[in-house]
Design an enzyme around this catalytic site. Structure first.
Site, short mmCIF file in Angstrom:
data_model
loop_
_atom_site.label_atom_id
_atom_site.label_comp_id
_atom_site.label_asym_id
_atom_site.label_seq_id
_atom_site.Cartn_x
_atom_site.Cartn_y
_atom_site.Cartn_z
N THR A 281 0.85 -1.20 0.00
CA THR A 281 0.00 0.00 0.00
C THR A 281 0.87 1.24 0.00
O THR A 281 1.85 1.31 0.75
CB THR A 281 -0.94 0.02 1.22
OG1 THR A 281 -1.79 -1.13 1.19
CG2 THR A 281 -1.81 1.28 1.21
N PHE A 283 1.19 5.19 0.70
CA PHE A 283 0.62 6.28 1.48
C PHE A 283 1.30 7.59 1.08
O PHE A 283 2.47 7.59 0.67
CB PHE A 283 0.84 6.04 2.98
CG PHE A 283 0.16 4.82 3.53
CD1 PHE A 283 -1.02 4.95 4.26
CD2 PHE A 283 0.70 3.56 3.35
CE1 PHE A 283 -1.65 3.83 4.79
CE2 PHE A 283 0.08 2.43 3.87
CZ PHE A 283 -1.10 2.57 4.58
#
Length: 409
Positions: A281, A283
């Protein structure tokens, strides 16, 4: 009061009468000359020589020295008057402030006086969406070690906490290697005026968590799992773990991080259950002010733009092709292209005498490219992009996350 031009000068002269035989509150005979010169050319320097009293040179250092000399003369005069019994109470009939000796005046700051900035992230308050144990909290800790992580129940709250000075930064997910883009946060990036100041990529290691003792009661079900398991989506993974623990659900398991298991007293039934071991992921870190882009390390820049719905040559695929060409011509690599419907102008009506009337969606395009806004090629690329678009905004120019990737084992 009329503003002064850079080349103007001021001369203030005060000729005072001779002191009377008896002590008074008047200053002894003197002539005070204050001159402020801003022009540094030779002509002005020559003109300065015609002034009496404290001369002012052509540099800032000369001006500072003159101020110090002037101040020391005033203090010296005050000491002489005190020695003779004269107590200065007024100058030209006006009450004076207490004069402070020059050695006690505040010293002007220099570069040497500025203490180094604190360690990156050591004193920052960082907002994230979720509860303790969320992957966003782990991303905040990776981006800003030793920071104070502030949980928020919604992405919108994380944005607002920075805008309202409750937090210094916000760390929010924008895309996952398996799940794709988090569209909600792309919309919020446009709605709010925060700036992207960094990015961090986090490996995701999902674990199946349950309360201690649940394994014994649900062992057969858990071994089969498959499609017989009832699935329920929640706002965040750590929130699911917290819910299971808070409600003492012995027949329910949660998919979350191993840290969530430690925080909420759950047992890890299975680890690394994500579909792909390379699950990642991305960010972004948000702040109220942008950072100064540099060229001494790899940078990434994020922009958002829209075509001109009233101009066929600057709308839809036409503008996108021209924008991509602006980057390709300068050998700038794009790392992401994301389109979102334009909320203010959702559709565009097109009239064609041959095919009739049609409606097309209007889009905002989000692009990430590998270049710093400090580079001339990036500046030229955006200058060209601006010619083809009705709206262009730089969301941020920030250092790339160059952390070596390690698959979850």
């Amino acid at each position: 009061m009329q503003a002064l031009s850079p080349s103007s000068s001021i001369a203030l002269k005060s000729a005072l009468p001779t002191r009377s035989p008896t002590p008074t509150n008047r200053v002894p005979p003197s002539q005070l000359v204050i001159q402020c010169a801003y022009r540094s050319d030779s002509a002005n320097a020559a003109a300065n020589s015609n002034f009496r009293g404290v001369g002012v040179g052509s540099t800032r250092a000369d001006w500072q020295s003159a101020c110090a000399i002037l101040a020391s003369k005033v203090v010296s005069q005050q000491k002489n008057d005190d020695a003779t019994g004269t107590n200065i109470k007024a100058v030209n009939g006006h009450k004076t402030l207490d004069l402070v000796p020059i050695e006690n005046l505040p010293k002007a700051l220099t570069i040497a006086d500025l203490s180094p900035a604190p360690m990156h992230g050591s004193t920052l308050r960082v907002a994230y969406q979720g509860v303790p144990g969320a992957y966003s909290e782990a991303a905040a800790g990776k981006a800003y070690p030793n920071c104070e992580a502030i949980p928020c129940d919604q992405f919108e709250v994380a944005f607002q906490s920075v805008e309202l000075w409750i937090a210094d930064r916000a760390v929010l997910p924008v895309e996952n290697s398996l799940g794709g883009s988090i569209h909600r946060n792309y919309d919020l990036l446009l709605r709010h005026r925060l700036h992207i100041v960094g990015e961090v990529q986090l490996s995701v290691n999902h674990c199946l968590l349950a309360l201690p003792g649940a394994l014994a009661q649900c062992e057969l079900t858990l071994t089969k799992l498959g499609y017989n398991v009832t699935r329920e989506a929640v706002d965040d993974t750590a929130g699911a773990a917290e819910f299971v623990a808070a409600n003492n659900l012995l027949d329910t398991a949660a998919i979350a991080s191993s840290r969530a298991a430690d925080l909420y007293g759950l047992q890890i039934l299975s680890e690394g259950i994500q579909d792909d071991s390379s699950n990642m992921t991305r960010f972004v870190m948000l702040a109220r002010d942008p950072i100064v882009p540099r060229t001494d390390r790899p940078f990434k820049t994020s922009i958002v733009f829209a075509g001109d719905g009233g101009n066929e040559d600057r709308a839809g695929t036409a503008v996108l092709f021209k924008v991509l060409s602006a980057f390709a011509f300068r050998n700038i690599s794009l790392t992401k292209i994301e389109s979102r419907p334009h909320r203010n102008q959702p559709v565009r009506v097109v009239d064609d005498v041959d095919v009739g009337t049609a409606k097309h969606f209007e889009y905002l395009f989000y692009i990430d490219f590998e270049a710093s806004m400090a580079e001339v090629r990036a500046q030229n690329a955006l200058a060209e992009v601006q010619e083809f678009t009705s709206f262009l905004r730089v969301l941020g120019s920030y250092p790339m996350d160059m952390t070596p990737w390690c698959p979850v084992t």
